[in-house]
Motif scaffolding. Structure first.
Motif, PDB file in Angstrom:
ATOM      1  N   SER A   1       0.667  -1.599  -0.090  1.00 18.47           N
ATOM      2  CA  SER A   1      -0.388  -0.289   0.003  1.00 18.47           C
ATOM      3  C   SER A   1       0.886   1.183  -0.146  1.00 18.47           C
ATOM      4  O   SER A   1       1.845   1.943   0.583  1.00 18.47           O
ATOM      5  CB  SER A   1      -1.248   0.060   1.719  1.00 18.47           C
ATOM      6  OG  SER A   1      -1.598  -1.062   1.430  1.00 18.47           O
ATOM      7  N   PRO A   2       0.501   2.200  -0.217  1.00 19.38           N
ATOM      8  CA  PRO A   2       1.227   3.470  -1.187  1.00 19.38           C
ATOM      9  C   PRO A   2       1.591   4.169   1.117  1.00 19.38           C
ATOM     10  O   PRO A   2       0.471   3.978   1.651  1.00 19.38           O
ATOM     11  CB  PRO A   2       0.030   4.759  -1.443  1.00 19.38           C
ATOM     12  CG  PRO A   2      -0.776   4.279  -1.261  1.00 19.38           C
ATOM     13  CD  PRO A   2      -1.047   2.284  -1.174  1.00 19.38           C
ATOM     14  N   GLN A   3       3.088   5.191   0.557  1.00 18.22           N
ATOM     15  CA  GLN A   3       2.841   5.346   2.354  1.00 18.22           C
ATOM     16  C   GLN A   3       2.517   7.152   2.360  1.00 18.22           C
ATOM     17  O   GLN A   3       3.156   7.700   1.390  1.00 18.22           O
ATOM     18  CB  GLN A   3       4.486   4.783   2.885  1.00 18.22           C
ATOM     19  CG  GLN A   3       4.973   3.427   2.936  1.00 18.22           C
ATOM     20  CD  GLN A   3       3.660   2.850   3.922  1.00 18.22           C
ATOM     21  OE1 GLN A   3       4.015   3.550   4.898  1.00 18.22           O
ATOM     22  NE2 GLN A   3       3.065   1.763   3.580  1.00 18.22           N
ATOM     23  N   PHE A   4       2.423   6.922   3.174  1.00 18.99           N
ATOM     24  CA  PHE A   4       1.706   8.887   3.450  1.00 18.99           C
ATOM     25  C   PHE A   4       2.722   9.371   4.003  1.00 18.99           C
ATOM     26  O   PHE A   4       2.329   9.090   5.611  1.00 18.99           O
ATOM     27  CB  PHE A   4      -0.019   8.941   3.177  1.00 18.99           C
ATOM     28  CG  PHE A   4      -1.227   8.672   2.238  1.00 18.99           C
ATOM     29  CD1 PHE A   4      -1.189   9.322   1.399  1.00 18.99           C
ATOM     30  CD2 PHE A   4      -1.454   7.694   2.412  1.00 18.99           C
ATOM     31  CE1 PHE A   4      -1.500   9.364  -0.101  1.00 18.99           C
ATOM     32  CE2 PHE A   4      -1.696   6.976   0.983  1.00 18.99           C
ATOM     33  CZ  PHE A   4      -2.201   7.173  -0.197  1.00 18.99           C
ATOM     34  N   TYR A   5       2.695  10.806   3.555  1.00 20.50           N
ATOM     35  CA  TYR A   5       3.559  11.401   4.468  1.00 20.50           C
ATOM     36  C   TYR A   5       3.043  13.009   4.730  1.00 20.50           C
ATOM     37  O   TYR A   5       2.040  13.477   4.246  1.00 20.50           O
ATOM     38  CB  TYR A   5       5.513  11.864   4.053  1.00 20.50           C
ATOM     39  CG  TYR A   5       5.487  10.559   3.734  1.00 20.50           C
ATOM     40  CD1 TYR A   5       6.029   9.348   5.016  1.00 20.50           C
ATOM     41  CD2 TYR A   5       5.712   9.691   2.455  1.00 20.50           C
ATOM     42  CE1 TYR A   5       6.885   9.028   4.089  1.00 20.50           C
ATOM     43  CE2 TYR A   5       5.844   8.404   2.583  1.00 20.50           C
ATOM     44  CZ  TYR A   5       6.995   8.110   3.285  1.00 20.50           C
ATOM     45  OH  TYR A   5       7.498   6.694   3.531  1.00 20.50           O
TER      46      TYR A   5
ATOM     47  N   VAL B   1      -0.149  16.462   2.337  1.00 17.94           N
ATOM     48  CA  VAL B   1      -0.447  14.950   2.797  1.00 17.94           C
ATOM     49  C   VAL B   1       0.532  14.365   0.812  1.00 17.94           C
ATOM     50  O   VAL B   1      -0.353  14.936   0.513  1.00 17.94           O
ATOM     51  CB  VAL B   1      -1.319  13.903   3.176  1.00 17.94           C
ATOM     52  CG1 VAL B   1      -3.007  14.459   2.509  1.00 17.94           C
ATOM     53  CG2 VAL B   1      -1.098  13.434   3.747  1.00 17.94           C
ATOM     54  N   PHE B   2       0.592  13.520   1.660  1.00 16.19           N
ATOM     55  CA  PHE B   2       1.835  13.322  -0.270  1.00 16.19           C
ATOM     56  C   PHE B   2       2.496  11.564   0.471  1.00 16.19           C
ATOM     57  O   PHE B   2       2.054  11.126   1.012  1.00 16.19           O
ATOM     58  CB  PHE B   2       3.007  13.886  -0.390  1.00 16.19           C
ATOM     59  CG  PHE B   2       4.151  14.179   0.031  1.00 16.19           C
ATOM     60  CD1 PHE B   2       4.999  13.126  -0.573  1.00 16.19           C
ATOM     61  CD2 PHE B   2       4.086  14.899   1.391  1.00 16.19           C
ATOM     62  CE1 PHE B   2       6.073  13.257   0.308  1.00 16.19           C
ATOM     63  CE2 PHE B   2       5.433  14.247   2.014  1.00 16.19           C
ATOM     64  CZ  PHE B   2       6.355  13.665   2.114  1.00 16.19           C
ATOM     65  N   THR B   3       2.215  10.983  -1.494  1.00 18.78           N
ATOM     66  CA  THR B   3       3.002   9.492  -1.068  1.00 18.78           C
ATOM     67  C   THR B   3       3.774  10.028  -2.701  1.00 18.78           C
ATOM     68  O   THR B   3       3.485  10.297  -3.135  1.00 18.78           O
ATOM     69  CB  THR B   3       1.484   8.665  -1.188  1.00 18.78           C
ATOM     70  OG1 THR B   3       2.234   7.450  -1.085  1.00 18.78           O
ATOM     71  CG2 THR B   3       1.020   8.842  -2.518  1.00 18.78           C
TER      72      THR B   3
END
Length: 257
Positions: free
Chosen positions: A8-12, A30-32
């Motif tokens: 799954s994508p990780q969000f930062y 918030v970005f991935t």
């Protein structure tokens, strides 16, 4: 049987920074990362969920005290140009649009710098170099295209080597439900051509020809004058806490779609 879970994508979350659109506001995002074999699929889902793509990053606002940024998409099948928009089409009837792979050129960068120096001297992109521009165009793992808009040269339909003056450029993603206009720029001296409007209408025509329903314009920021143009194209939908809803000029959302 392969039981390995699909990653799954990780969000930062970014640190707070000064908002480029509204005074006395701070922004966070918030970005991935959009990389790997599922990048196009993720770009579709995230764009439909209010994200935007920049290079190999998908982001959306996550501001603590402001919700002014609203995702906008045009409903292409129902769109009807206004009288002024039809006039823009007439003025630019000598313009030819050509679709290319996402590859930068010196000619594009020259126009890009001219646009920035005239329109965005103090913006976050104002000091971009030729390398920065190349990365903006090439650093994509999704189905991205460059559309060049040029003046039609006599005989160009027969001799493809005849290329007229480059007037405008659009960097766009081809998605499962439409086109997403990532970034566009044009010759700022040709104000009477309204090239920004012309490119949006060209994207509406292209999306309709593909049998797809949406042109994504990015964020409309209520209270930001330079973002006001995005609400001129009707009908359009805005992404609200209740989902995508038809926007009305009065500022109230219509029926949920």
């Amino acid at each position: 049987m392969n039981t390995q879970a699909t990653p799954s994508p990780q969000f930062y979350l970014t640190a707070p920074a000064t908002c480029p659109y509204l005074p006395n506001q701070m922004e966070r995002k918030v970005f991935t990362h959009l990389v790997g074999p599922r990048a196009s699929e993720m770009n579709d889902l995230l764009t439909q969920g209010g994200f935007r793509r920049s290079q190999n990053i998908a982001y959306r606002p996550a501001c603590e005290n402001c919700r002014a940024c609203v995702s906008v998409r045009i409903l292409t099948e129902q769109f009807q140009p206004t009288k002024s928009m039809r006039r823009v089409l007439s003025i630019n009837r000598d313009v030819v649009a050509t679709v290319h792979a996402a590859e930068p050129s010196t000619e594009q960068f020259s126009l890009f710098r001219r646009y920035l120096d005239h329109r965005h001297q103090s913006g976050g992109m104002s000091d971009m170099s030729a390398l920065d521009y190349a990365i903006m165009v090439e650093d994509t793992h999704v189905n991205t295209r460059i559309i060049e808009y040029r003046v039609r040269e006599p005989g160009s339909g027969i001799d493809s080597s005849k290329r007229g003056e480059l007037l405008a450029v659009a960097l766009s993603d081809v998605m499962s439900d439409g086109l997403s206009m990532v970034y566009s720029f044009f010759n700022p001296d040709l104000e009477k051509r309204s090239l920004g409007t012309f490119m949006i209408m060209d994207h509406i025509t292209r999306t309709r020809a593909l049998g797809l329903p949406h042109v994504y314009l990015g964020y409309w920021v209520d209270g930001s004058e330079k973002m006001g143009y995005k609400t001129r194209y009707h009908p359009q939908e805005h992404l609200t806490p209740r989902g995508w809803e038809v926007y009305t000029p009065s500022g109230e959302a219509g029926d949920k779609v």
